[in-house]
Enzyme design. Sequence first.
Site, PDB file in Angstrom:
ATOM      1  N   ASN A 186      22.944  -1.189  14.604  1.00 47.12           N
ATOM      2  CA  ASN A 186      21.955  -2.221  14.307  1.00 47.12           C
ATOM      3  C   ASN A 186      22.414  -3.517  14.970  1.00 47.12           C
ATOM      4  OD1 ASN A 186      23.909  -3.412  12.639  1.00 47.12           O
ATOM      5  ND2 ASN A 186      22.981  -2.687  10.743  1.00 47.12           N
ATOM      6  N   GLY A 227      11.771  -3.575  15.037  1.00 45.76           N
ATOM      7  CA  GLY A 227      11.679  -2.308  15.729  1.00 45.76           C
ATOM      8  C   GLY A 227      13.023  -1.862  16.274  1.00 45.76           C
ATOM      9  N   THR A 250      17.174   0.180   1.580  1.00 48.80           N
ATOM     10  CA  THR A 250      18.439   0.918   1.613  1.00 48.80           C
ATOM     11  C   THR A 250      18.216   2.290   2.251  1.00 48.80           C
ATOM     12  OG1 THR A 250      18.934  -0.110  -0.518  1.00 48.80           O
ATOM     13  CG2 THR A 250      20.421   1.619   0.241  1.00 48.80           C
ATOM     14  N   GLY A 253      18.175   2.793   8.047  1.00 49.18           N
ATOM     15  CA  GLY A 253      18.885   3.162   9.267  1.00 49.18           C
ATOM     16  C   GLY A 253      19.273   4.630   9.285  1.00 49.18           C
ATOM     17  N   ASP A 254      19.609   5.166   8.120  1.00 51.27           N
ATOM     18  CA  ASP A 254      19.960   6.584   8.039  1.00 51.27           C
ATOM     19  C   ASP A 254      18.734   7.454   8.305  1.00 51.27           C
ATOM     20  OD1 ASP A 254      22.542   5.854   7.375  1.00 51.27           O
ATOM     21  OD2 ASP A 254      22.158   5.914   5.221  1.00 51.27           O
ATOM     22  N   GLY A 289      15.382   4.350  -3.353  1.00 54.21           N
ATOM     23  CA  GLY A 289      16.540   5.226  -3.205  1.00 54.21           C
ATOM     24  C   GLY A 289      16.864   5.497  -1.754  1.00 54.21           C
TER      25      GLY A 289
END
Length: 310
Positions: A186, A227, A250, A253-254, A289
């Site tokens: 990031n 983006g 949260t 990014g995963d 979550g």
Amino acid sequence: MGKKVVVFGSYVADLTGTGEHLPRPAETVFGETFRIGPGGKGSNQAVAAHRAGADLRLITKVGKDVFGDLALAFYEKERMDTQFVLVDEEAATGVALICVDEKTKQNQILVVPSACTRFGDRDLSQIEDIIRNADILLLQFEINMDALEKAVDIAKEHEVLIVLNPAPAREVSRELLSKIDIITPNEMEAKALTGVEVTNEESALQAAQVFHRMGIPSVVITMGEKGAFYSGGSGQGMIPARLVKAVDTTGAGDAFNGGLVTALSEGKELEEAVRFGNTTASLSVQKFGTAPSMPYRREIDREEAAADLR
């Protein structure tokens, strides 16, 4: 079924609370809600890829405790292969303490990875074959670096595509980075590794060029609601994020990384894979979550089809 994807990374139990704002130093904030659920960057990315349709194997490590039992129960419910979910007889399962601002949906996270930082030579001997026979290996920085470096060497020797999500940010050798095929930081992680402050497309390109000079062929820099910028493969450019009402950022990014490697495993070019990752992330932030918020393939396909009609 696409190419084989292996995710080697962390599992931690997410202990998540929401409050009217994030605590400042020495401040106590009363929370509104609290949940315990499966998390950890490696696990989250594996769940995202699995739900998105990848031929997926997860390598992680948990303790012999209630949080480890939670992990195994979750994977079994998801119908994920648990053959390479190793159990440490001494260390506890990792935990993440997550505070979420109920108004802005921003978060702060303290991770205590514990068992995930104890991958030793005996563990690597158990997982070497699954890495060697993979087509894509996805890694992060929540496991011990010596194990990560050995996994990279195994993958490199057997021409496995290596994707590194360098999170959370930490010092890493140029030698290791030169072995990576695709890096997915990031903005903050890109700055930590390149020294370039990433704020827009122009500065993202500057950071990407630094990564290229390190020997990394393809770069994807995620920039939140702006983006993601990509450079490599078929070209370079900025892929705008999908505008949605976020409930909890949260794990976004995963979700992106899980979606990205799934698309790559299906033969998509880098630009198209980034778009697929954006869609995956945009759906994840609309639920509360981390792992439980990862979208299923039918949701991703429906969203992409709707976007094509707009």
